[in-house]
Design a protein around this motif. Structure first.
Motif, PDB file in Angstrom:
ATOM      1  N   CYS B  74       0.826  -1.192   0.000  1.00 11.45           N
ATOM      2  CA  CYS B  74       0.000   0.000   0.000  1.00 11.45           C
ATOM      3  C   CYS B  74       0.871   1.255   0.000  1.00 11.45           C
ATOM      4  CB  CYS B  74      -0.896  -0.037   1.232  1.00 11.45           C
ATOM      5  SG  CYS B  74      -2.405   0.851   1.070  1.00 11.45           S
ATOM      6  N   LEU B  75       1.982   1.216   0.754  1.00  9.83           N
ATOM      7  CA  LEU B  75       2.917   2.349   0.801  1.00  9.83           C
ATOM      8  C   LEU B  75       3.488   2.614  -0.587  1.00  9.83           C
ATOM      9  CD1 LEU B  75       5.505   2.652   3.643  1.00  9.83           C
ATOM     10  CD2 LEU B  75       6.123   3.350   1.388  1.00  9.83           C
ATOM     11  N   TRP B  76       3.927   1.544  -1.244  1.00  6.64           N
ATOM     12  CA  TRP B  76       4.493   1.697  -2.592  1.00  6.64           C
ATOM     13  C   TRP B  76       3.443   2.265  -3.548  1.00  6.64           C
ATOM     14  CZ3 TRP B  76       3.184  -0.739  -7.208  1.00  6.64           C
ATOM     15  CH2 TRP B  76       4.080  -0.529  -8.242  1.00  6.64           C
ATOM     16  N   PHE B  77       2.213   1.740  -3.418  1.00  6.92           N
ATOM     17  CA  PHE B  77       1.154   2.178  -4.331  1.00  6.92           C
ATOM     18  C   PHE B  77       0.824   3.654  -4.123  1.00  6.92           C
ATOM     19  CE2 PHE B  77      -3.178   2.395  -5.941  1.00  6.92           C
ATOM     20  CZ  PHE B  77      -3.010   1.768  -7.152  1.00  6.92           C
ATOM     21  N   ILE B  78       0.718   4.065  -2.838  1.00  7.20           N
ATOM     22  CA  ILE B  78       0.419   5.472  -2.540  1.00  7.20           C
ATOM     23  C   ILE B  78       1.552   6.362  -3.053  1.00  7.20           C
ATOM     24  CG2 ILE B  78       0.230   7.107  -0.657  1.00  7.20           C
ATOM     25  CD1 ILE B  78      -2.272   5.820  -0.815  1.00  7.20           C
ATOM     26  N   ALA B  79       2.798   5.930  -2.809  1.00 10.83           N
ATOM     27  CA  ALA B  79       3.934   6.756  -3.224  1.00 10.83           C
ATOM     28  C   ALA B  79       4.013   6.873  -4.739  1.00 10.83           C
ATOM     29  CB  ALA B  79       5.233   6.172  -2.669  1.00 10.83           C
ATOM     30  N   MET B  80       3.527   5.862  -5.480  1.00 12.55           N
ATOM     31  CA  MET B  80       3.537   5.959  -6.937  1.00 12.55           C
ATOM     32  C   MET B  80       2.352   6.762  -7.464  1.00 12.55           C
ATOM     33  SD  MET B  80       6.064   4.465  -8.320  1.00 12.55           S
ATOM     34  CE  MET B  80       7.196   4.758  -6.981  1.00 12.55           C
ATOM     35  N   THR B  81       1.150   6.534  -6.907  1.00 10.82           N
ATOM     36  CA  THR B  81      -0.045   7.050  -7.567  1.00 10.82           C
ATOM     37  C   THR B  81      -0.447   8.443  -7.101  1.00 10.82           C
ATOM     38  OG1 THR B  81      -1.450   6.006  -5.941  1.00 10.82           O
ATOM     39  CG2 THR B  81      -0.992   4.771  -7.922  1.00 10.82           C
ATOM     40  N   SER B  82      -0.127   8.813  -5.854  1.00  5.02           N
ATOM     41  CA  SER B  82      -0.617  10.106  -5.371  1.00  5.02           C
ATOM     42  C   SER B  82       0.021  11.281  -6.118  1.00  5.02           C
ATOM     43  CB  SER B  82      -0.384  10.209  -3.868  1.00  5.02           C
ATOM     44  OG  SER B  82      -0.899  11.393  -3.379  1.00  5.02           O
ATOM     45  N   PRO B  83       1.355  11.274  -6.384  1.00  8.03           N
ATOM     46  CA  PRO B  83       1.902  12.358  -7.212  1.00  8.03           C
ATOM     47  C   PRO B  83       1.372  12.341  -8.629  1.00  8.03           C
ATOM     48  CG  PRO B  83       3.635  11.303  -5.964  1.00  8.03           C
ATOM     49  CD  PRO B  83       2.430  10.452  -5.826  1.00  8.03           C
TER      50      PRO B  83
END
Lengths: 87, 130
Positions: B74-83
């Motif tokens: 989830c951390l990786w996904f948030i860090a990729m998709t939020s920006p």
């Protein structure tokens, strides 16, 4: 009050600030930004719930919420630009 | 709830407290800043880092188990998709012609677009920088 109560109340305060911006936002772009950030905050809320309950159900909810918030933000951005969804 | 004898638990709660602080600062910026681009950059950067720290707290608290791996994913996904989502919203807002704050000192995106004939409507009648 335990540490988890403090975490949940703080996140709830952040959610209310986001909702204030979503309701008062002078432009539609402000509302789109606010909804995008609300989705990321909800994933943080799921993380706190995971620590509070010790169940991995909430982490699955967070994963689903993160992916749906991403798709929703992209759709909102496209709609904001004045393009249709099959463009 | 907190096991004070385990340093990893204390570290996990410290990281989660830092994440909460970042989240709150981002939300205050979302309310206080003057225009949509400022709000976007305050909200997105702070809230992304804050949520990543909260998920890192889950990983530190439970270790690499069924919850820790999901938190890492989830951390990786948030860090990729939020920006990415923030970039899409900023680009859409600029192209739709939402005005910058009157105290803004530059608009590099409009300058870059001048040769490509995709200027937004509002950027066309904005005064050029001297």
């Amino acid at each position: 009050m335990t540490a988890l109560d403090v975490l949940m109340l703080g996140l709830a305060l952040g959610v209310f600030l986001c909702l204030y911006r979503a309701l008062r936002g002078p432009t539609p772009a402000d509302r789109a930004v606010s909804v995008d950030i609300l989705g990321v905050l909800m994933v943080g809320f799921c993380a706190v719930m995971t620590v509070a309950t010790g169940k991995d159900l909430y982490m699955i909810v967070g994963l689903a919420w993160a992916s749906l918030a991403f798709v929703g933000s992209l759709a909102l951005a496209k709609f904001l630009e004045g393009r249709s969804f099959d463009d | 709830m907190i096991d004070f004898s385990n340093p990893l638990h204390l570290l996990a709660y410290g990281v989660m407290a830092a994440g909460l602080a970042f989240d709150l600062v981002g939300c205050i910026g979302l309310v206080r800043l003057p225009d949509v681009y400022n709000r976007l950059q305050a909200g997105t950067k702070c809230v992304t880092l804050g949520t990543c720290l909260l998920l890192l707290g889950v990983l530190l608290r439970f270790g690499f188990g069924s919850m820790g791996w999901k938190a890492l994913l989830c951390l990786w996904f948030i860090a990729m998709t939020s920006p990415t989502a923030a970039h899409a919203i900023a680009r859409a807002a600029h192209r739709a012609g939402y005005a910058l704050w009157k105290g803004s000192v530059g608009d590099r995106y409009a300058e870059d677009d001048e040769g490509r004939n995709i200027q937004p409507a509002a950027a066309a009648d904005r005064p050029k920088e001297a």
